[in-house]
Every structure is written in structure tokens, then in C-alpha cells.
Write an enzyme that holds these catalytic residues in place. Sequence first.
Site, PDB file in Angstrom:
ATOM      1  N   GLY A 269       4.675  -1.451   6.724  1.00  0.00           N
ATOM      2  CA  GLY A 269       5.307  -1.506   5.405  1.00  0.00           C
ATOM      3  C   GLY A 269       4.302  -1.153   4.326  1.00  0.00           C
ATOM      4  O   GLY A 269       3.090  -1.126   4.558  1.00  0.00           O
ATOM      5  N   GLU A 294       7.828   4.486   7.815  1.00  0.00           N
ATOM      6  CA  GLU A 294       8.657   4.944   6.711  1.00  0.00           C
ATOM      7  C   GLU A 294       7.795   5.680   5.692  1.00  0.00           C
ATOM      8  O   GLU A 294       8.170   6.706   5.160  1.00  0.00           O
ATOM      9  CB  GLU A 294       9.245   3.667   6.113  1.00  0.00           C
ATOM     10  CG  GLU A 294      10.126   3.743   4.967  1.00  0.00           C
ATOM     11  CD  GLU A 294      10.630   2.321   4.685  1.00  0.00           C
ATOM     12  OE1 GLU A 294      11.184   1.677   5.600  1.00  0.00           O
ATOM     13  OE2 GLU A 294      10.452   1.844   3.561  1.00  0.00           O
TER      14      GLU A 294
END
EC number: 2.8.3.18
Lengths: 505, 505
Positions: A269, A294
Site C-alpha cells: 500500500g 497498485e
Amino acid sequence: MNSTTSLNARLRTPVMSAHDASALIRPGMTVAMSGFTGAGYPKAVPGALAERIEAAHARGEDFRVRLLTGASTAPELDGKLASVDGIQLRLPYQSDPTLREKINAGEVDYLDIHVSHVAQHAWFGFYGDIDIAVIEVSGIRPDGQLIPSTSVGNNKTWIERAAGVILEVNEHQPSGLDGMHDIYYQTALPPHRKPIPLLHPGDRIGGPYLRCPPEKILAVVKTEAPDRSNAFSEPDETSRQIAGHLIDFLRHEIRHGRLPPTLLPLQSGVGNITNAVVAELGKEGFGGLTAFTEVLQDSMLDLLGDGVLDAASATSLSLSPAGLARFANHIAKYRQRLILRPQEISNHPELVRRLGCIAMNGMIEADIFGNVNSTHVMGTRIQNGIGGSGDFARNAYLSCFLSASTAKNGTISRIVPMASHVDHTEHDVAVLVTEQGLADLRGLSPKERARKVIEKCAHPDFRSMLQDYFDRACRESYGKHTPHLLQEALSWHQNYVQRSSMRLP
Amino acid sequence: MNSTTSLNARLRTPVMSAHDASALIRPGMTVAMSGFTGAGYPKAVPGALAERIEAAHARGEDFRVRLLTGASTAPELDGKLASVDGIQLRLPYQSDPTLREKINAGEVDYLDIHVSHVAQHAWFGFYGDIDIAVIEVSGIRPDGQLIPSTSVGNNKTWIERAAGVILEVNEHQPSGLDGMHDIYYQTALPPHRKPIPLLHPGDRIGGPYLRCPPEKILAVVKTEAPDRSNAFSEPDETSRQIAGHLIDFLRHEIRHGRLPPTLLPLQSGVGNITNAVVAELGKEGFGGLTAFTEVLQDSMLDLLGDGVLDAASATSLSLSPAGLARFANHIAKYRQRLILRPQEISNHPELVRRLGCIAMNGMIEADIFGNVNSTHVMGTRIQNGIGGSGDFARNAYLSCFLSASTAKNGTISRIVPMASHVDHTEHDVAVLVTEQGLADLRGLSPKERARKVIEKCAHPDFRSMLQDYFDRACRESYGKHTPHLLQEALSWHQNYVQRSSMRLP
């Protein structure tokens, strides 16, 4: 001038100013913009739109839009539009201070949505029609295909679903981005979906370009501006301790045959702590790693450069200015091993489960039973949003949440009796880590989890308070499967709201 | 006698009594048993084991086991072992009154785990070694392959992971079960996983039989006993109203092009309300439906028989005695269109998302913001467990939760200010339905959701109390994104614990 003319001829679309292009956006429209973690967002049209909105408000006219993006953007987009009260509804993620204040004042409706859900929800029609998409690209090819920018996000879907498209061609983005993206065009609506043929984070399953029917392009705006500075602080002692605990645990799992020496694809993250974990992995002699994540932060770029990381898949390149310069200067080295995909694919539950990711995400707080709050300060104030943490935590091989054990100069314990908001349930949280230690919650019942979390993760200043709560709950709770004292469960948060500290008075 | 001899010869394994077989299970062992929603659980060995445990306890010896299953079993298994205090740890689901009491008294450690996670966690080694598996099958073929029983559950994994296997061959199960199962043997550990090649609920991707190396079979026990009676009450007025609201909504979605007339694969949780929804779908003229679900209840069997349902995939056949008789008598009619799979596949996130299931599950309570509690009464007492609700809710096309608006003669509101435990977060709940109405939460912000839930779903007796809470929270909450009054948020539950009612005194 030359390039503008040729762009005009190529596209049969007017290259116009941001001011003129922004006039295409009218009050009440649903506008979908590019942008993911401060990368690849439009730089000019949002500001021009904000000026028009401000002028309309000065004339006493209502002018707000429903604003959809990939994830967070920057002051030039969310900041400007929020500051002129131009946003009626916002989804699926934000991190802008001005916008956050408006949301928490109850003035802007905000929908906090899993990163992997947004594109399919748009296709399902759950957000209504999309009037205009405003998409930053790094170039337009002679055949009309679009070279994506530093993030892909939902751009494929926005272009497909919007009635009209405004393109911002940002010539400041590195030209070497061309060829780095992998845009998968084989998604479908159920019942016509097929397996997504990705078996390794480095697989390419689509093509490098976005497509847009020329007749949909309403305007092309030329810009030349860098992305928001996504600088991270150097890892501090707390972050290094957290990283150390997690890396010790990963080594322990390797020794017991539960992880291969090359680990499994890493998801990390956004934030300083997860950035530190990745950086420490590089120093600790790991090799042959992969990332299916991501956002690519500076530390992963370093590992790609050092050969520690074989391949990395993401939807956004969120780098510091120094990182971006290194990236641009050595782009040939990175391009083969770095792939930017639509966020629907970078975070797809099917792929996260198949690949068996090691998910590492930050948190606002965890309770002693392992429920995690990623979004709401004191249960009511949105911080940013769930982002991709749920996509990964729910489907990962190992779902880890990391945080310092306290916040705000020690007045807040990140470990609380009951989470004031739950984004990741006890069912989806395997490992909690603070600078105090690591709690491996796999195979433990709620009461066993509570004992472990209090012992391993709580700050010493709060440990006896937590133990006291838990001991009394074990005696007095209505049910003793997950013991709680309902009158007290949220009192730590209430104390903070009332007197700015969770500590005993 | 003859068949015992031939079984012995075939297997080179002693056919023995349950009493003798149960002696293979020793204190502290991890024992994995078959069984899913009261179907296909071993009928004899657990009771014999309970007798041994009771005798050991009478001699002052400690004798408890760690007990793993597919899901819930029956009084002959969980009930008997719990009543003699023979269970140290239990996972992943249970619904037995005796066991539930022990768990809520704090005497048994219970792990409540997503149905789709259990097999992979066992493979990952998260639950330690498995000493013995006790698996009911409906027959053993001449080639040694095993004909599964009325549930598949985790049996493939238990047989593969256990050091030794006790088979219960239950000759009471319908012989026509042979050929109905689809056991997929191509799962793997990451990083070696491949896409699961299932595109339609009716697809067969494996073979009909379980495999077990003969040398692993420690004992074969013959039984002849029916599954637990899984009778459901006839749909009452409340269930029919809930079904009516949901079916109206599905028609609305068809009219707006968001669902095809044949809907999308249905998932229906266990219970009278979801059973009623399925029954009503049959009466309302729907056709060409499919089901991709966990448990096949009577109502789905009716729809298969009537031609309303083209195909149904599940892991368990949980029928009333009447339903089971119908099934056995018309097995040829069902076998082609009904497939029982391992629970890892029946509930697989990859498949639930690909197929775009319409998930319909019951709940204990929902809060006004759409967070759902599926497991804990008053936040602390476990009811059953999360089961497959999370597998489906998180990945479905539409995630619906259904419940009467009140419980316990109207003293409990199922719609509360704050859920006392969260199993399904606001991010994963699209539709809430009570007999009062249906709240479509898609595309709504938290405050919009709260207004809709209070208006559509709350019982009139609690509606003004909820509105009052929400109005005051909107004024006084620390943050106004998800407004709450932390001192009051759980007071409804506390009131119930203290004076058996959530109503104002």
C-alpha cells in the site's frame, strides 16, 4: 505550432485551450477523470473548470459536478474543484486536504469504493451515465491510439463509457512510457466473462495503448506539467522496526516451507511504512522477487534497478521528483520489467487470489480481535478511503496490516478495544505489525487473537488498559466468544474526541 | 457379510466397527471430518469417539480434539462431541445448540472462516498438521475411487492432507448420487495456480470421484443412516413480503437493462427467507435461471424439477426428508443439471466474480450505513458463522442481505445505529431488504444510505428512534462523513442485554 497543426489534422478534433475545453462541462454533469495516487491526472482542465464554477457561483448560479477518478489526484484537481465548492459527489478515493474537510463537514457526498470495483460498477450502470471523460495521455500515435500517462486507472472504462472525451496530452511525461502499459480489452459483462489469462505479475495480456473512437473526442488540450510531488520521507526508526518484524516473519515462513525464498508477489500500500518494508527487503538480501500491486513507489523502483525485483505490475507510477528523474533517465532498464495496467486488472480479486499475493497495507487502527479500520478517524471522519486494501486483503495469501502503535504524540492508540469502523473484518486479517512486534493471527480464535495483539502490538502505555478491558470483558460480556463491554467499547474514541487523548485522565 | 468381505478384499483395509475405528483418534489430534449444512457428515465414528472421550474424562484423563469440517454438521457429530467436552478447537462453521453454548461460555475456541478459504488455508499449513480425516462417502468403486455423499465440502483436501483416513460408507444415501459430483483436482499452491476453467454454473471441470491412496485408509466403517432432517417451515407472510420486494427490484433491473431476463447465477444462503425468495421466483414466471450457490435447499430442487432452473452448482444437498425422497425418486431428472463441487470451488471468489452472481444472504443485523453483522448476537455471542456469505457478497454482481426488520417479538430491531459486529462492510453491501421494503444502496454516500435504510427497511416501531439518532449524529458527530454518536452507537444492544428490549423504556 507544427505539432498542434499535425495533431489537428490527425484527429480532426480542435486542439483548444483548457479554458475553452472546460466549457464543455456543464452543471450537474457526471465527469470521469484520469488520475491515480497523484499520477496521470489532468493538469489544466480541472483548474479552468474551477474558474468557471467560481464565476457561476458569483453570479448566483448552481454549478457542481459528480466527479469520478481512478483514485487520488492532486491540488490542481481535487483541491481546486473542492475549494470552489464544485463537487457534488466524489468517488472512489481521495486524499486532498481541502476536499477531505468538505466531506467531513457534510458538504460533499463521497463514495468510498474498492479500487477493483469501480470499472465494473460503471459498466453495470450503478453510477448512472457518464457525460464527459477528461483523460491525461502522454501522446497520441499517428494511428490515433493513445499512449497512456503515468497511471492507467479507470481510463479505459471512462473512455468507453463517457459520451464525450477531452484529452490532455501532457508532453512533460517521459516519452519512454510508450510501450510500458498493458491494456486488457477482453473484460465483459456477466454472463460473458472469461478467465483472465494472467499467470505471473510480468505477463502481458493486452496491448500498450488506449483506444478512443475519434468522433468521441471533443477536445484536445496540450499541457506540459509534472505530476504532483509524491515525495516520501526517509524511513524513520519506527518504520524500520515494523519492517524488521515483518521481514523476520517472512524468513520464519520460508524456513517452515510456507513461503518460497523468492516469496510471493508483493502488494504494498501507499505510505512511508510500506515503502520502508520494500526498501528493507532490498537490503536484506532477498532476490527474484515480484510485485503485483497498485502503486509503484520509489522503493520498488530501486529494487527493480538493483535486480532484487524481477517484475512489477501496478496501475500507477507514484514517484518522488528524484525517483521520476531516475525513471526517465533509465527507462530502458525499467520498461521491460514494469507494467502499468487498468486498476480493474491490477487489483482484480481473481488475480490476487491466483497469484497468492503478500498484501501489506497501512491502517488507521485495529482492534484486539483483528478487525481493521482503514478509513475513518474516530469512526466518523473519513481520512482517504479503502483504496485497494480490501481487494488485496480479502484475497491475498497473507494479509498484513502495518502501523505505528500510537499516533498524535502518543495520545492515540492504534490498537483499540473495538474498531470504530470496520473495513477489513477478522476473517480477512492474518497479521498485524507495529514497531512493538508482530501478531500472527492465523489459526487463532478471537480470544487467542486478543491476547496476542495486546502482547505483541500494543504500545506499553496502552497495554495494561487493553488487558484490563479484555479481562473484564471475559468476565462480564454477554457472549464470551468475542468478549466486549458494549458501554466501554468505543469509549477510547469518545475520550479522544472530548479531550484529545485516549489515555486515562 | 458378503459385501463386507468383498470390501475388505478390495481395500486391504479392515472394515471395523465405529467403536474400534474411533480408537484411532487420540487426545490432542487434529481431526478433519466431512459434513456441510447437515449433509454428508459421518454418522457413527463421532458418537463412538464421544463415548471414549466421556470414559476418559471419567478416569480423569484429558481428551479433546481439534475439529475441522466443511461447515455445520448435526447432533450426532457436533452435538455429541460438544456435550462430552471433547472439542478443544472448532472451525470453520457450526450451528449446533450445544456447541454454540460452549463457545459462548468461553469453553471452546472457535474460528469463523470464509467457506472458500478453509481448503487453501489447510494447504498453506495455517492450521497445522491434520492427523485423521473421517469422511462419509456413499460408496467405494471397484477401482478404489470414492463416490461422494450428499456434500463434498473440504473432503478432497481432508483426504489429501490427513495422515490417515477413516471412511464411513453410508449405504442409506441414494445410489443415484454416483456421477453427480464434480471434483476439481487442478488446484495448486501459488505461484503455480492456473485459471479455473469454469464459465457457466453447469460446467463440469473435474471428475465425479474422490481419490484416496489405499495405504492411507486406516478403517472403513459401514453405516446406514439418514442425514439430519433439514426441514424448513413454509414461507410465512414476512418471508413472502421480503421475496416480493426483492423480485420487484430484480424486475426493475431487467427493465433498465442491468440484468438479463434469465437473471444471473443465483446464490441463496441457507434459511427460510432465502428459501422463500427462490420459491417465489418459480411462481413469478421466471425461467432459464441458473444457481451458483453453496447449499441446495428444497425450493431450488423444486425449480430444477419444474424447469425454471436450468442448472445448479453447490457443495451440499441440504434437503428436508420429503425433498430427499423426491430427489431419490427422480434422480435421473436432477443428476444432469445438479453438480456438487468442493466448497473451495462452489464458493471461489474467482468464479463468483466471473459469473456475476446475485448473492442473497440472511443477516443478524445491518446498520443504517449498510454494514452487516452475520455472526454475533449483541456483538459478542456467536450465532453460527459467516459461512459463504462473504465469499459471495464481496464478489457478487449484486450483494443483497435479507431479514425481517425485527426479532424476538419486536424487542430487537434488525436495523441499528451501528452494527455491533461487522462481517460485511459498507463497501460490499448493495441491497438491504426487510418486509418493510428494499433499500438500493448502490451509488449512495453514507448519509444517503442512512436515509434510505431508515425509510425503506426499518420497522415503524423503531424508525423514529433511528431517525432521531441519525439527525442528532448529523449535527453533533465529530466527523460528518459517517455521522455517529459514539456514546450511543451501541446503546441499543446494551439496552437489550440489560432489559431484553431495544425499545425505549
